[in-house]
Design an enzyme around this catalytic site. Sequence first.
Site, short mmCIF file in Angstrom:
data_model
loop_
_atom_site.label_atom_id
_atom_site.label_comp_id
_atom_site.label_asym_id
_atom_site.label_seq_id
_atom_site.Cartn_x
_atom_site.Cartn_y
_atom_site.Cartn_z
N SER A 39 0.80 -1.22 0.00
CA SER A 39 0.00 0.00 0.00
C SER A 39 0.83 1.28 0.00
O SER A 39 0.32 2.35 -0.30
CB SER A 39 -0.94 0.01 1.21
OG SER A 39 -0.22 0.18 2.41
N LYS A 107 0.93 4.63 6.71
CA LYS A 107 0.33 5.42 5.64
C LYS A 107 0.96 6.81 5.66
O LYS A 107 1.74 7.15 6.54
CB LYS A 107 -1.19 5.56 5.83
CG LYS A 107 -1.97 4.27 5.96
CD LYS A 107 -2.04 3.47 4.68
CE LYS A 107 -2.84 2.18 4.86
NZ LYS A 107 -2.70 1.27 3.69
#
Length: 200
Positions: A39, A107
């Site tokens: 991701s 993230k």
Amino acid sequence: MAKRKPWWIELPVMAAVGLAIALLIKTCLFQVFSIPSGSMENTLKVGDRVAVDKLSPLFGWEPEAGDKIVFRDPGGWLPPEPERGAFAKGLSFVGLLPPAGDEYLVKRVIATGGHTVACAGTTLTVDGHAVAEPYLHPGDDSCAGLDFGPVTVPAGYVWVEGDHRSDSADSRYHRDGAAGGAVPVADVVGPVRAVVWPLF
């Protein structure tokens, strides 16, 4: 000159000192986390080990837009973690793996409390201004086919997205939660400071 102690005495002492230093580093300075998914590619790759700064938050650091952060799962972002073996539990204890039973994600911070984020077409905006994202995975655009917003991030929260936008189940996919997809700053472990493995 003092006589040197036998190796069978020195070895356990050295191991104990090393363990104490590792625990001190883990508790107060840095902790190593493993990147489990794609991701954040190509910024961070699957299997990378990253050092997360745990000291700065103790002295008032707060996440800002653009920061790469590690945070605890706010609830329902990750599937249950499989049972770990004894060796992995030992690495977790000294800080070379995340704590067993606690699930973490990495993230990039897109917006912080009080800011409004939205995505339309291929353009991500914060407070109505387009965000340049040179870190995006090749072939991705900022929205990756998912328009949303505008969403105002609550105070004390951050809006996070993966750099591999088309392969990241981030704040965009959890907008039905209590904070509209935002992550509590209280759940942030700290900023990613460096990739410590692989070395090159």
